[in-house]
Design an enzyme around this catalytic site. Structure first.
Site, PDB file in Angstrom:
ATOM      1  N   GLY A  55       0.771  -1.150   0.060  1.00 57.72           N
ATOM      2  CA  GLY A  55      -0.029  -0.557   0.238  1.00 57.72           C
ATOM      3  C   GLY A  55       0.820   0.843  -0.196  1.00 57.72           C
ATOM      4  N   THR A  56       2.031   0.974   0.837  1.00 60.06           N
ATOM      5  CA  THR A  56       2.933   2.572   0.751  1.00 60.06           C
ATOM      6  C   THR A  56       3.162   2.857   0.085  1.00 60.06           C
ATOM      7  OG1 THR A  56       3.266   1.511   2.805  1.00 60.06           O
ATOM      8  CG2 THR A  56       5.112   3.520   2.132  1.00 60.06           C
TER       9      THR A  56
ATOM     10  N   ASN B 267      -7.896   3.435   9.357  1.00 63.22           N
ATOM     11  CA  ASN B 267      -7.131   2.291   9.811  1.00 63.22           C
ATOM     12  C   ASN B 267      -7.579   2.288  11.433  1.00 63.22           C
ATOM     13  OD1 ASN B 267      -5.237   4.540   8.545  1.00 63.22           O
ATOM     14  ND2 ASN B 267      -4.236   4.156   9.889  1.00 63.22           N
TER      15      ASN B 267
ATOM     16  N   GLN C  83      -7.537  -0.729   3.996  1.00 56.66           N
ATOM     17  CA  GLN C  83      -8.348  -1.431   4.923  1.00 56.66           C
ATOM     18  C   GLN C  83     -10.303  -1.162   4.511  1.00 56.66           C
ATOM     19  OE1 GLN C  83      -7.152  -1.968   8.124  1.00 56.66           O
ATOM     20  NE2 GLN C  83      -5.478  -0.389   8.049  1.00 56.66           N
TER      21      GLN C  83
ATOM     22  N   CYS D 103       2.081   1.547  12.626  1.00 52.97           N
ATOM     23  CA  CYS D 103       3.091   2.373  11.864  1.00 52.97           C
ATOM     24  C   CYS D 103       4.063   3.163  12.434  1.00 52.97           C
ATOM     25  CB  CYS D 103       2.469   2.822  10.456  1.00 52.97           C
ATOM     26  SG  CYS D 103       1.879   1.608  10.017  1.00 52.97           S
TER      27      CYS D 103
HETATM   28  C1  LIG Z   1      -4.463   2.820   5.686  1.00 50.36           C
HETATM   29  C2  LIG Z   1      -3.581   1.894   5.207  1.00 50.36           C
HETATM   30  N1  LIG Z   1      -2.861   2.689   4.130  1.00 50.36           N
HETATM   31  C3  LIG Z   1      -1.456   2.068   4.146  1.00 50.36           C
HETATM   32  C4  LIG Z   1      -1.026   1.318   4.410  1.00 50.36           C
HETATM   33  C5  LIG Z   1       0.464   1.159   4.273  1.00 50.36           C
HETATM   34  O1  LIG Z   1       0.658  -0.837   3.560  1.00 50.36           O
HETATM   35  P1  LIG Z   1       1.751  -1.754   3.605  1.00 50.36           P
HETATM   36  O2  LIG Z   1       1.953  -2.150   4.126  1.00 50.36           O
HETATM   37  O3  LIG Z   1       1.149  -2.620   2.392  1.00 50.36           O
HETATM   38  O4  LIG Z   1       2.923  -0.991   3.158  1.00 50.36           O
HETATM   39  C6  LIG Z   1      -1.585   0.765   5.148  1.00 50.36           C
HETATM   40  C7  LIG Z   1      -1.071  -0.103   6.576  1.00 50.36           C
HETATM   41  O5  LIG Z   1      -0.833  -0.363   7.467  1.00 50.36           O
HETATM   42  C8  LIG Z   1      -2.500   0.831   6.102  1.00 50.36           C
HETATM   43  O6  LIG Z   1      -3.854   0.642   7.089  1.00 50.36           O
END
Ligand SMILES: Cc1ncc(COP(=O)(O)O)c(C=O)c1O
Length: 383
Positions: A71-72, A154, A182, A324
């Site tokens: 996601g990042t 989240n 999410q 995070c």
């Molecule tokens: C809403 C949201 N966006 C992005 C992320 C980041 O995703 P990833 O852990 O796959 O990089 C998360 C996860 O922590 C999330 O909850």
């Protein structure tokens, strides 16, 4: 001691069926999906199957799905890719609209883009966490590139009205992105109905593996790649594809069931009702438009960290915010945005369940939580 894992918004257990599907892609079907020989083609075939499953789930075409490392990366790619495409093509557009309750990977990307010349509008939210649609409309200018609004939050679980936001973006001729990490498979998401141009997804919140995600990009929209290399993923995201991870992602989507969502809603409501019986507690986020797996409660005058610490002694894993951000001692930006004072925000616990959560676990949580809160309140110097 038995583990009761209630931090599924941070990540989830990989489903056994997902793992089973992935293993051959480490040991037997280990080809590079770009190789022309049959080992490569068998990997490519599996990857394309996953792409189809994921695309179908959100009403997209398979060619509109780009695999990423999570996601990042998908969020970074959307905002940076659009900003730099507009800069390179001298469109005169440099404005991005987002909200104060995004995940850090959107907010920190925006902060970085501001240093590169982007103008960012951060929309406020109301006490339940919803953006104001009039404020959104008024913020759009002829310089606006994209509106980026998180689907299911989240921390507080609030689900935004994507359809209404999408209508505004379409009418004003700006692009629309949502971070659906999410909400994916947990609530309605359809790129055509909701007029979405970009959607961020990942696997590890839905019992898939960590380190794999996807970005839906509506056909015809151009962005500048942020990763340069061999031209994988339609030249948008170079780098050998994580085939086993992608296979696992596809399987996780394929096995996601409506009845799991219904079960989570029932258990979520039982937890909320059980905790709200404790005096001087408040539920953060909307009660109605809420992720099926999210509970976020402020207990007032006691530290959320202390509650979490006591629960851990009983084997119960919860969280005080997003995983995070939990290494930082700063008050949650999401709780601040919905108007909580630091003292209230710091008394907050996030409990996030999954399809594996049982009624017995919920009963155990409630049984342990009530005396923990009473004890901490007796000890608290703030009354
Ligand atoms: C809403 C949201 N966006 C992005 C992320 C980041 O995703 P990833 O852990 O796959 O990089 C998360 C996860 O922590 C999330 O909850």
């Amino acid at each position: 001691m038995k583990t009761i894992y209630l931090d599924n918004a941070a990540t989830t257990r990989v489903d056994d069926d997902v793992l089973k599907e992935m293993i051959p892609y480490f040991t037997e079907k280990y080809g590079n999906a770009s190789s022309m020989h049959f080992k490569g083609q068998e990997a490519k075939f599996a990857m394309e199957k996953a792409r189809k499953i994921i695309a179908k789930e959100i009403g997209a075409k398979p060619e509109e799905i780009i695999f990423t490392s999570g996601g990042t990366e998908a969020n970074n790619l959307t905002l940076k890719g659009l900003f730099f495409w507009n800069k390179e093509n001298e469109t005169g557009r440099n404005h991005i609209i987002t909200t104060r309750i995004e995940h850090d990977c959107i907010l920190n990307t925006c902060k970085w883009l501001e240093r590169q010349g982007a103008k960012i509008t951060y929309l406020d939210v109301d006490a339940e966490g919803f953006i104001n649609l009039n404020e959104l409309e008024d913020s759009i200018t002829d310089k606006t590139i994209v509106v980026s609004v998180i689907h299911g939050n989240n921390e507080i679980g609030v689900i935004q009205d994507l359809e209404s936001i999408g209508k505004i973006c379409r009418a004003k001729n700006v692009l629309f992105h949502t971070d659906a990490c999410q909400s994916f498979t947990k609530t309605f998401l359809d790129v055509r109905r909701q007029n979405l141009d970009f959607v961020t997804l990942n696997a590890h919140k839905i019992h898939g593996p960590k380190g794999v995600g996807a970005l839906y990009i509506r056909e015809g929209i151009k962005i500048t790649p942020t990763m340069h290399g061999g031209g994988h993923e339609r030249k948008i995201r170079s780098g050998t594809e994580n085939v086993s991870g992608i296979v696992g992602f596809g399987k996780a989507v394929e096995i996601a069931k409506k009845k799991d969502v219904e079960k989570m809603i029932r258990l979520r409501d039982k937890i909320i009702d059980g905790i709200l019986r404790i005096p001087n507690t408040r539920l953060n986020g909307s009660r109605e438009k809420r992720l099926c797996n999210n509970v976020n409660i402020s207990f007032n005058n006691i530290e959320g960290e202390s509650i979490g610490g006591y629960l851990e002694t009983f084997g119960i894993c919860t969280s005080t915010g997003s995983a995070c951000a939990s290494h930082s001692l700063e008050t949650s930006h999401v709780l601040k945005a919905i108007g909580l004072l630091p003292v209230q925000a710091n008394s907050t616990l996030r409990i996030s369940i999954s399809k594996y959560t049982t009624e017995e676990e919920v009963n155990y949580l409630l049984e342990k939580l009530v005396p923990v809160v009473e004890k901490l309140r007796k000890m608290s110097p703030i009354k």
